[in-house]
Design a protein around this motif. Structure first.
Motif, short mmCIF file in Angstrom:
data_model
loop_
_atom_site.label_atom_id
_atom_site.label_comp_id
_atom_site.label_asym_id
_atom_site.label_seq_id
_atom_site.Cartn_x
_atom_site.Cartn_y
_atom_site.Cartn_z
N ARG A 10 0.83 -1.22 0.00
CA ARG A 10 0.00 0.00 0.00
C ARG A 10 0.86 1.26 0.00
N ARG A 141 -10.95 2.24 -1.97
CA ARG A 141 -10.29 3.54 -2.00
C ARG A 141 -9.00 3.51 -1.19
N ASP A 150 -12.00 6.75 6.34
CA ASP A 150 -12.53 5.47 6.83
C ASP A 150 -13.34 5.67 8.10
N TRP A 181 -10.12 -2.27 7.77
CA TRP A 181 -10.81 -1.05 8.19
C TRP A 181 -11.24 -0.16 7.02
N ASP A 182 -10.79 -0.51 5.79
CA ASP A 182 -11.13 0.34 4.64
C ASP A 182 -12.63 0.27 4.35
MG LIG Z 1 -8.32 3.41 4.12
#
Ligand SMILES: [Mg+2]
Ligand SMILES: Nc1ncnc2c1ncn2[C@@H]1O[C@H](COP(=O)(O)OP(=O)(O)OP(=O)(O)O)[C@@H](O)[C@H]1O
Length: 191
Positions: A10, A141, A150, A181-182
């Protein structure tokens, strides 16, 4: 600190896609801003939205100035995110008008000067348009890495607003590696 492979992936994607949007020429940025304005207006009218959260573009994000001007001209309420003064990692949304006083926050992003009278609670919002670094077809996203959206968008299906991403087409990738958690967006408009 040791980072897991997903976090490293990421971080690398963030770097690549931030560079990509910053590399767009001023002409490409201008054209994208005009195109996204038309798409967003069509979406707003289709959903009869009145209270709309937007953002001020930084770091090559797709521009919103044209859209904001049009929304003001149509009598819509425009709000901008403000870092919550006490609740770390959370956002407030403040009314944004042509005469609003802006000041830079700790990320050097302009936000309306905090005044409790200008706070619009999220249950009054119809659409929250978010900036993003990268996205995929499923609505996943990747943001700048603070987790602010988030937290804001948590359980949005039970709330009044729709979370909609605004992006350059060059920010789309096949499949974004998501974290637990996204919060996926309802829809992403790109130009
Ligand atoms: Mg996120
Ligand atoms: N609902 C939440 N509650 C607590 N922490 C959260 C929540 N959502 C995200 N976080 C934390 O925020 C950090 C950053 O999250 P993430 O990498 O997904 O940011 P992002 O979505 O790219 O950022 P942003 O939304 O600010 O653009 C993570 O360390 C994560 O643990």
């Amino acid at each position: 600190m040791q980072q897991n492979p997903l976090a490293i992936q990421r971080r690398n994607l963030r770097h690549l896609f931030r560079q990509r949007r910053r590399s767009l020429t001023p002409e490409q940025q201008q054209q994208a801003e005009i195109q996204i304005c038309e798409k967003a207006l069509a979406f707003i009218n289709q959903h009869q939205a009145q209270n709309i959260a937007l953002y001020l573009a930084v770091d090559g994000e797709i521009g919103t100035a044209t859209l904001i001007e049009r929304l003001w001209a149509e009598g819509k309420e425009v709000c901008l995110p403000v870092l919550h003064p006490f609740s770390l990692g959370h956002l407030l949304f403040l009314r944004y008008r042509p005469d609003s006083v802006l000041q830079a926050n700790k990320f050097n992003i302009n936000e309306p000067k905090l005044d409790i009278r200008d706070v619009i609670p999220s249950h009054k919002l119809d659409i929250i348009f978010t900036p993003l670094v990268a996205f995929d077809q499923a609505g996943n996203r990747l943001g700048m890495g603070g987790g602010f959206y988030d937290r804001t968008l948590c359980d949005w299906q039970c709330k009044s607003f729709l979370p909609i991403g605004l992006a350059h087409q060059c920010q789309q990738l096949e499949r974004l590696p998501a974290e637990s958690w996204d919060i996926p967006l309802a829809h992403i408009l790109s130009a």
